[in-house]
Design a protein around this motif. Sequence first.
Motif, PDB file in Angstrom:
ATOM      1  N   VAL A   8       3.436   7.147  -8.445  1.00 58.98           N
ATOM      2  CA  VAL A   8       4.257   6.449  -9.441  1.00 58.98           C
ATOM      3  C   VAL A   8       5.288   7.424  -9.993  1.00 58.98           C
ATOM      4  CG1 VAL A   8       4.236   5.070 -11.550  1.00 58.98           C
ATOM      5  CG2 VAL A   8       2.236   5.059 -10.047  1.00 58.98           C
ATOM      6  N   ASP A   9       6.558   7.148  -9.738  1.00 63.74           N
ATOM      7  CA  ASP A   9       7.635   8.027 -10.221  1.00 63.74           C
ATOM      8  C   ASP A   9       8.933   7.236 -10.236  1.00 63.74           C
ATOM      9  OD1 ASP A   9       9.711  10.154 -10.408  1.00 63.74           O
ATOM     10  OD2 ASP A   9       7.984  11.480 -10.146  1.00 63.74           O
ATOM     11  N   ASP A  10       9.720   7.385 -11.305  1.00 68.20           N
ATOM     12  CA  ASP A  10      10.952   6.608 -11.426  1.00 68.20           C
ATOM     13  C   ASP A  10      12.154   7.283 -10.781  1.00 68.20           C
ATOM     14  OD1 ASP A  10      10.924   8.621 -13.373  1.00 68.20           O
ATOM     15  OD2 ASP A  10      12.252   7.492 -14.711  1.00 68.20           O
ATOM     16  N   GLU A  11      11.983   8.462 -10.189  1.00 67.10           N
ATOM     17  CA  GLU A  11      13.070   9.145  -9.498  1.00 67.10           C
ATOM     18  C   GLU A  11      12.988   8.828  -8.008  1.00 67.10           C
ATOM     19  OE1 GLU A  11      13.642  13.307 -10.422  1.00 67.10           O
ATOM     20  OE2 GLU A  11      12.397  13.089 -12.211  1.00 67.10           O
ATOM     21  N   PRO A  12      13.909   7.994  -7.478  1.00 73.35           N
ATOM     22  CA  PRO A  12      13.830   7.565  -6.077  1.00 73.35           C
ATOM     23  C   PRO A  12      13.807   8.726  -5.085  1.00 73.35           C
ATOM     24  CG  PRO A  12      15.439   6.259  -7.273  1.00 73.35           C
ATOM     25  CD  PRO A  12      15.049   7.381  -8.178  1.00 73.35           C
ATOM     26  N   GLY A  13      14.672   9.721  -5.302  1.00 72.24           N
ATOM     27  CA  GLY A  13      14.746  10.838  -4.363  1.00 72.24           C
ATOM     28  C   GLY A  13      13.435  11.601  -4.276  1.00 72.24           C
ATOM     29  N   LEU A  14      12.880  11.958  -5.433  1.00 73.81           N
ATOM     30  CA  LEU A  14      11.623  12.704  -5.460  1.00 73.81           C
ATOM     31  C   LEU A  14      10.482  11.838  -4.929  1.00 73.81           C
ATOM     32  CD1 LEU A  14      10.077  15.243  -6.303  1.00 73.81           C
ATOM     33  CD2 LEU A  14       9.708  14.184  -8.529  1.00 73.81           C
TER      34      LEU A  14
END
Length: 227
Positions: A8-14
Motif C-alpha cells: 500500500v503506497d500512494d506514490e505510483p513510481g515507488l
Amino acid sequence: MPGQLLLVDDEPGLREAVQAYLEDSEFNVNVASNATEGWEKLQSNPPDLVITDIMMPQVDGYQFLKQMREDPRFKSLPVVFLTARGMTKDRIQGYQAGCDAYLSKPFDPDELVAIVENLLERRSSAEKGSEGTDIEDIARQLAEIRELLKQRPTIAQSETHIKIDLTPREQSVLDLVAQGLMNKEIARRLETSVRNVEKYVSRLFSKTGTNSRTELVRYALEHGLTK
C-alpha cells in the motif's frame, strides 16, 4: 519463500518499483494506492504480510495499522512500515503502533526482501506450532479419513441432488482434504499459505454444513463432490 503480499503506497513510481522487485524475488504482490483500497483488498484476498507507507492522504499508515490490529482476523498479520519518516522517534512510534518492521526511504530492496522473508518464516513457524498443539485430534481425524477412504466403494451417494457451487480453489482444497492431507501439506501442494488453506477449509465447512474434516470428507463422498 513464496508468499502473498499486499503493498500500500500512494506514490505510483515507488509502488511499481517495489512491486517489480518483490515479484522478481518470487513473491505474489497485490497493490493498493491508499489505505481505503488496501483495506478492501485485505478483506477480499487476505495476504501473508502487509507493506504500507505511513504518509498517505485521508487514512494514514498508523490509522490503517490500528484498523488491522482491532480486527481479530488481522491482529497478528505481519506489517512492515515503508516510509520517508526515518527519525528515531518515528520508528519508536511505528513499533508502539504495532508494526513488525520499519524501513526508511531510501532503502536497499535486498533489505526489504530479507525483512519480508524473515517475518514470513516466523509466521510459518508459529502456524506449525499452532497446528501441533492439537496433535491428538489431528491424528484422530486423519485415521478416520483414511478409514472413510477404505470404505469409499461402500459409501452410497445420496439420491437427492445437491448443488454446491465451489470455486476451483475450494475444489482443489476439498480433493486434497479427501486424500487425508493436512493444511501444511495442502499449502505446499497448492503453493499458498497455511492461512489461506484454513480460510478455504472454513468455507467448505460453511457450504456443506459440516464441522470437522471427517464430516466434510464423508459428506463429499456421499454427494459425489470429490473423486
